[in-house]
Each structure stands twice: as structure tokens, then as C-alpha cells.
Design a protein around this motif. Structure first.
Motif, mmCIF file in Angstrom:
data_model
loop_
_atom_site.group_PDB
_atom_site.id
_atom_site.type_symbol
_atom_site.label_atom_id
_atom_site.label_comp_id
_atom_site.label_asym_id
_atom_site.label_seq_id
_atom_site.Cartn_x
_atom_site.Cartn_y
_atom_site.Cartn_z
ATOM 1 N N GLU A 1 -5.909 -14.394 6.326
ATOM 2 C CA GLU A 1 -7.016 -15.345 6.180
ATOM 3 C C GLU A 1 -8.342 -14.623 6.368
ATOM 4 O OE1 GLU A 1 -7.081 -18.587 5.372
ATOM 5 O OE2 GLU A 1 -4.925 -18.540 5.018
ATOM 6 N N GLY A 2 -9.331 -14.992 5.577
ATOM 7 C CA GLY A 2 -10.646 -14.380 5.693
ATOM 8 C C GLY A 2 -11.234 -14.529 7.088
ATOM 9 N N ALA A 3 -10.996 -15.679 7.706
ATOM 10 C CA ALA A 3 -11.523 -15.919 9.057
ATOM 11 C C ALA A 3 -10.910 -14.940 10.055
ATOM 12 C CB ALA A 3 -11.227 -17.356 9.470
ATOM 13 N N VAL A 4 -9.640 -14.584 9.818
ATOM 14 C CA VAL A 4 -8.959 -13.627 10.711
ATOM 15 C C VAL A 4 -9.599 -12.240 10.572
ATOM 16 C CG1 VAL A 4 -6.737 -12.459 11.139
ATOM 17 C CG2 VAL A 4 -6.797 -14.926 10.687
ATOM 18 N N VAL A 5 -9.903 -11.871 9.339
ATOM 19 C CA VAL A 5 -10.549 -10.575 9.087
ATOM 20 C C VAL A 5 -11.924 -10.538 9.768
ATOM 21 C CG1 VAL A 5 -11.523 -9.080 7.293
ATOM 22 C CG2 VAL A 5 -9.343 -10.254 6.892
ATOM 23 N N THR B 1 -16.979 0.180 11.189
ATOM 24 C CA THR B 1 -16.620 -1.000 11.992
ATOM 25 C C THR B 1 -15.168 -0.882 12.428
ATOM 26 O OG1 THR B 1 -18.126 -2.309 10.640
ATOM 27 C CG2 THR B 1 -16.586 -3.525 12.015
ATOM 28 N N ARG B 2 -14.951 -1.231 13.687
ATOM 29 C CA ARG B 2 -13.574 -1.196 14.203
ATOM 30 C C ARG B 2 -13.081 -2.611 14.469
ATOM 31 N NH1 ARG B 2 -12.876 3.985 18.251
ATOM 32 N NH2 ARG B 2 -13.478 5.563 16.726
ATOM 33 N N GLY B 3 -11.834 -2.794 14.275
ATOM 34 C CA GLY B 3 -11.260 -4.114 14.526
ATOM 35 C C GLY B 3 -9.758 -4.021 14.670
ATOM 36 N N THR B 4 -9.182 -5.046 15.312
ATOM 37 C CA THR B 4 -7.736 -5.082 15.494
ATOM 38 C C THR B 4 -7.157 -6.109 14.535
ATOM 39 O OG1 THR B 4 -7.988 -4.499 17.810
ATOM 40 C CG2 THR B 4 -5.876 -5.466 17.163
ATOM 41 N N ILE B 5 -6.331 -5.613 13.650
ATOM 42 C CA ILE B 5 -5.701 -6.497 12.661
ATOM 43 C C ILE B 5 -4.261 -6.058 12.464
ATOM 44 C CG2 ILE B 5 -6.452 -5.131 10.632
ATOM 45 C CD1 ILE B 5 -7.044 -7.929 9.312
ATOM 46 N N GLY B 6 -3.388 -7.021 12.357
ATOM 47 C CA GLY B 6 -1.966 -6.696 12.247
ATOM 48 C C GLY B 6 -1.453 -6.016 13.504
ATOM 49 N N GLY B 7 -2.090 -6.280 14.645
ATOM 50 C CA GLY B 7 -1.636 -5.725 15.923
ATOM 51 C C GLY B 7 -2.116 -4.313 16.195
ATOM 52 N N GLN B 8 -2.861 -3.702 15.266
ATOM 53 C CA GLN B 8 -3.332 -2.331 15.455
ATOM 54 C C GLN B 8 -4.848 -2.277 15.288
ATOM 55 O OE1 GLN B 8 -1.100 -0.239 16.418
ATOM 56 N NE2 GLN B 8 0.733 -1.403 15.851
ATOM 57 N N LEU C 1 -3.568 -7.413 3.506
ATOM 58 C CA LEU C 1 -3.491 -6.155 4.259
ATOM 59 C C LEU C 1 -2.328 -5.357 3.679
ATOM 60 C CD1 LEU C 1 -4.639 -4.548 6.660
ATOM 61 C CD2 LEU C 1 -2.945 -5.664 8.112
ATOM 62 N N THR C 2 -2.657 -4.173 3.219
ATOM 63 C CA THR C 2 -1.700 -3.396 2.430
ATOM 64 C C THR C 2 -1.347 -2.079 3.110
ATOM 65 O OG1 THR C 2 -2.673 -4.331 0.430
ATOM 66 C CG2 THR C 2 -1.376 -2.348 0.142
ATOM 67 N N HIS D 1 -1.378 5.350 13.564
ATOM 68 C CA HIS D 1 -0.631 4.540 12.597
ATOM 69 C C HIS D 1 -1.005 4.811 11.150
ATOM 70 C CE1 HIS D 1 1.221 2.279 15.823
ATOM 71 N NE2 HIS D 1 0.023 2.212 16.399
ATOM 72 N N GLY D 2 -1.987 5.661 10.954
ATOM 73 C CA GLY D 2 -2.319 6.044 9.581
ATOM 74 C C GLY D 2 -3.285 5.081 8.921
ATOM 75 N N GLN D 3 -3.057 4.874 7.626
ATOM 76 C CA GLN D 3 -4.027 4.101 6.842
ATOM 77 C C GLN D 3 -3.463 2.786 6.323
ATOM 78 O OE1 GLN D 3 -4.773 7.233 4.089
ATOM 79 N NE2 GLN D 3 -6.498 8.041 5.250
ATOM 80 N N ARG D 4 -4.364 1.846 6.223
ATOM 81 C CA ARG D 4 -4.068 0.556 5.599
ATOM 82 C C ARG D 4 -5.206 0.242 4.637
ATOM 83 N NH1 ARG D 4 -0.143 1.553 8.019
ATOM 84 N NH2 ARG D 4 1.025 0.313 9.532
ATOM 85 N N TRP D 5 -4.911 -0.627 3.704
ATOM 86 C CA TRP D 5 -5.950 -1.114 2.799
ATOM 87 C C TRP D 5 -6.137 -2.608 3.039
ATOM 88 C CZ3 TRP D 5 -8.936 1.856 -0.305
ATOM 89 C CH2 TRP D 5 -8.484 3.159 -0.592
ATOM 90 N N LEU D 6 -7.396 -2.978 3.102
ATOM 91 C CA LEU D 6 -7.715 -4.402 3.185
ATOM 92 C C LEU D 6 -8.345 -4.756 1.843
ATOM 93 C CD1 LEU D 6 -7.536 -6.668 5.270
ATOM 94 C CD2 LEU D 6 -9.813 -6.022 6.079
#
Lengths: 57, 390
Positions: free
Chosen positions: B165-169, B36-43, B86-87, B72-77
Motif C-alpha cells: 500500500e502506498g500509505a505503508v511506503v 532516505t532510509r526506511g523499514t519495509i518488508g521487515g528490513q 516490492l520486488t 540483505h542486498g537489494q530490492r526494487w520498489l
């Protein structure tokens, strides 16, 4: 929360001003219409007159 | 690489994709499907991995989604009880002193230290995850941010996280339905009371000052004029001072109160006064009763006293006009009494009640803020500690 407090505080201050201005307050005053007391003082007896108070020690 | 269907873990670096391990009992279905793809934290990120970890010998379990962006590499949710963060890896190492980690000019308070164990895994990872893999995790918080360090035998890795927020995710990844319901307060969840304490305090201070000012204005500008002063000797069973009527007196000015002050020399006795204020212009009589009683003596504990031989009352909203006052004392013993009427007296009681009312919202606010922080910190190692986010 802050807005609600502004409104609430304003109402409390308004109530404080109003009670001071009008002299409002709760009371257990009994009101009744009487004839002239000055012309005939003995004619008036208070609402409590006639009963015997037995309170206190 | 871990397969979600068969639980197999393969070494992607090996051209033969050698099977490293198979954990059929630990197969899991991520809430956010892999790919799944999504835009979070501007990326824009793609979910490429998912793992579940738990605290060793404790029932605390959380999920971690590995997000990947080629640039931008990796993030952890990370999700725990419906709370999301978001880590990302922290560049640099925070300074830790007395359970406070300082990083980028922000102090993070120690929240918890736990030994975590990997219990389920699926997807691709930059390392080869193994079920049962353990690491010590320390969390420090400065809501809405969090700082974590993961210590294994080989290395220590610091990461920073921010509450999401969960709704944002859910919206970011276009997921159907609703995010998992939140339970309790998240470690990094921002307090709805943060930043409200100072305005509340300033408002309370302003209201306090205004209330005192109102009281002072009325204290200065009210009439507070003595309009009647009666006294007499009362003897029970005789007509002496059984009923006293004042000379007419005027109550002037706007409709306001009349303060009634009664004083007696009663000792170990009581007196009941029936007082009637009669408006000669309208014939309306206001009748009310007041009791005074003073008792005192000595016993094995020494001197004692009870009650008072004086009293004060307020007649509310008395219109102006010509009045007379009728006083009818009653009691078991002879005594001297005095009754005084003062027009238009600001009652201190209203100021105290106003102050009490003004104090109530800040008190409720402080209580709710403390309850919120207590709930947050109840999940930490320092459950008895109270948080302060202001």
C-alpha cells in the motif's frame, strides 16, 4: 460484506416468516362498517354497488 | 552512478570516475529522495537509485526505486499510477506454460508483455544504466503477488513482487504528505472481494434452504381450510344471481389470510366480481373487486387466446370471527360462476420475493468483483479476459 449479508438475509427470513404467520400482504380492499347483513341482506350494498363497470374488451 | 543535478552518468568502477554520458534533458526528482532510509518488508533499506521507464511507443510510464541493505542486498520498489510493489530477484526459474508461470507452487497468469525503455535515471546502480536502454518485460500475476521477467540481449532476469500500500511506503520512509493517488486497479493489487465469494455462496445456499424450510413449515402447519364455496348462474339484466350471500361461516385461528378463488365458464367475455367479506361480530366489511375475462379465436396465425376465466386473490390479515360473503357478478353475458374461500394459505409469492431479495447481494457482489477484475485486466494484454481471483 459477509456480515451485512448475514444481517440482510436474517431480516429477509424474518420478514418471510412474519408475512406467512400474519397473512400480511398488499391489497386494495376497502373496509367499512356495515349493519347486519344476515338479518337484512338487501340493506347492504357494496362500495362498488351502483356503478357500471365498462372494463375489459 | 547517475547524478540527479547535472544528469551525468559516471562509471563508479573507474578510479577516474569517467563520465559515460550526460542526460540533462532527463533530470528527475524522485518522490522518495535518495538517501532516505526506511523499514519495509521487515528490513531497513536505503534508497540509492531511481529510474523511470516507459513502454516503447506507448504513454505508460513507471518508476523504480533501488533499495539497498548491506546484509540483505537489494530490492526494487516499483510505482505505477499510485500502485506499489516490492520486488526482489527470484531464486530459481519459473516454469511457463500456456501463459501461466508456475513458481513456488503458485500459478501466475500472464498479464502483459511490453518493450520497456529507460527514460530517466539518478543514483547508484550495480550496472551502468543508459538512457534509451531497452528490455522486454513480461508480467505474470497472482494478486497480491507478481512475477516478472526482464529479457535483454544479454540475459533474462526473473523477479518476484508483492503489492504494498502506498500509505505503508510513505510511513516506512517517514515521508511528508500523502502517497500519489491511485488510478485504476494495480496489476498486483489484492481484490477486496477475494475470499468473499465462497462465504457468500455458502450463506446464500443456507438462506435458500432456510427460506424453503419456512415455506414448507407453513405449508404443512397452516390451516388451508375451505370455509366457503358459493356458486350461481348470472344473467345480465335480471335479478338471477345478481347478488348472492353465503351462509355464515367461521374463520378461526390466528389472524391470517383468506384465499379467494373465482372460476367461471366465461368465453369471449368478461365478468367483474364485487366481493364483500363481512365480519358479523364487528360489522367490518372488506370489499374488493376482481375481473376475469377469456378471449380466444383463430386467425391467419392459427389459434390464439388471451386472459383466463378464473382468478385467485388473497385477503390479507383477516381476524378470526363469524363471516358472510357477498358476491355481486356483473358482465355482458350469462355465465356460471363459483367462488371459494380458503383460510390461512401460505402464498408462494413471498417465497419467490424472498429468494429474489436473497439473491440480490450475491449478484451485486459478483458484479462488483467482475468490475474490479475487468478494471485490473483492462491494463493488460488480455483486456477482454475476465479475471477470477477466488
Amino acid at each position: 460484506m459477509v456480515k451485512a449479508y448475514v444481517v440482510f438475509g436474517g431480516l429477509v427470513l424474518a420478514a418471510l416468516t412474519w408475512t406467512h404467520y400474519t397473512g400480511w400482504g398488499p391489497s386494495d380492499v376497502t373496509e367499512q362498517k356495515v349493519k347486519s347483513v344476515r338479518n337484512n341482506p338487501g340493506s347492504y350494498r357494496s362500495a362498488y354497488g351502483g356503478r357500471s363497470y365498462t372494463g375489459a374488451k | 552512478m547517475a547524478c540527479g543535478n547535472c544528469g551525468a552518468v559516471l562509471d563508479a568502477a573507474d578510479p577516474e570516475h569517467q563520465l559515460i554520458a550526460q542526460y540533462e534533458a532527463n533530470r528527475v526528482a524522485p518522490g522518495i529522495p535518495l538517501g532516505t532510509r526506511g523499514t519495509i518488508g521487515g528490513q531497513t533499506y536505503e534508497v540509492i537509485g531511481y529510474l523511470v521507464r516507459k513502454v516503447v511507443k506507448e504513454p505508460y510510464t513507471w518508476s523504480e526505486y533501488l533499495l539497498h541493505n548491506p546484509i540483505h542486498g537489494q530490492r526494487w520498489l516499483v510505482e505505477y499510477h499510485g500502485h506499489w510493489t516490492l520486488t526482489r530477484l527470484a531464486p530459481g526459474v519459473p516454469k511457463v506454460k500456456k501463459k501461466v508461470a508456475r513458481y513456488e507452487e503458485v500459478d501466475y497468469r500472464h498479464f502483459q508483455t511490453a518493450k520497456a525503455e529507460l527514460v530517466a535515471v539518478v543514483g547508484e546502480f550495480p550496472w551502468t544504466p543508459r538512457i534509451g536502454e531497452k528490455a522486454v518485460v513480461e508480467d505474470y500475476i497472482a494478486p497480491p503477488r507478481m512475477l516478472s521477467v526482464e529479457r535483454s540481449q544479454q540475459e533474462s532476469t526473473w523477479s518476484t513482487a508483492e503489492h504494498v500500500e502506498g500509505a505503508v511506503v510513505w510511513k516506512a520512509f517517514g515521508l511528508p504528505g500523502r502517497p500519489p493517488t491511485r488510478i485504476g486497479v494495480g496489476a498486483a493489487q489484492p481484490s477486496p472481494y477475494a475470499g468473499v465469494g465462497r462465504p457468500m455462496f455458502l450463506l446464500f445456499s443456507s438462506f435458500l434452504a432456510l427460506a424453503v424450510l419456512v415455506q414448507l413449515v407453513f405449508a404443512v402447519f397452516s390451516q388451508q381450510r375451505l370455509v366457503a364455496d358459493l356458486n350461481g348462474e348470472y344473467r345480465p339484466g335480471t335479478s338471477d344471481a345478481a347478488q348472492v350471500i353465503s351462509e355464515p361461516f367461521a374463520l378461526s385461528g390466528r389472524t391470517s389470510n383468506v384465499m379467494v378463488e373465482i372460476s367461471t365458464n366465461a368465453a369471449n367475455s368478461w365478468v367483474y366480481f364485487t366481493l364483500t367479506l363481512v365480519n358479523e361480530d364487528t360489522g367490518v366489511a372488506k370489499t374488493f373487486g376482481r375481473e376475469v375475462g377469456l378471449y380466444s379465436g383463430r386467425d391467419s396465425d392459427g389459434f390464439w387466446s388471451e386472459g383466463a376465466n378464473w382468478d385467485r386473490a388473497y385477503l390479507p390479515s383477516v381476524v378470526s370471527g363469524s363471516y358472510v360473503l357477498l358476491v355481486e357478478p356483473e358482465g355482458p353475458h350469462a355465465m356460471h360462476w363459483r367462488v371459494r374461500l380458503t383460510r390461512d394459505v401460505p402464498r408462494p409469492l413471498w417465497l419467490w420475493l424472498a429468494l429474489g431479495a436473497l439473491l440480490l447481494p450475491p449478484a451485486i457482489f459478483l458484479w462488483r468483483r467482475a468490475a474490479f477484475e475487468n478494471q485490473r485486466w483492462s491494463e493488460s494484454d488480455q483486456a477482454s479476459s475476465d479475471g477470477d481471483d477466488d
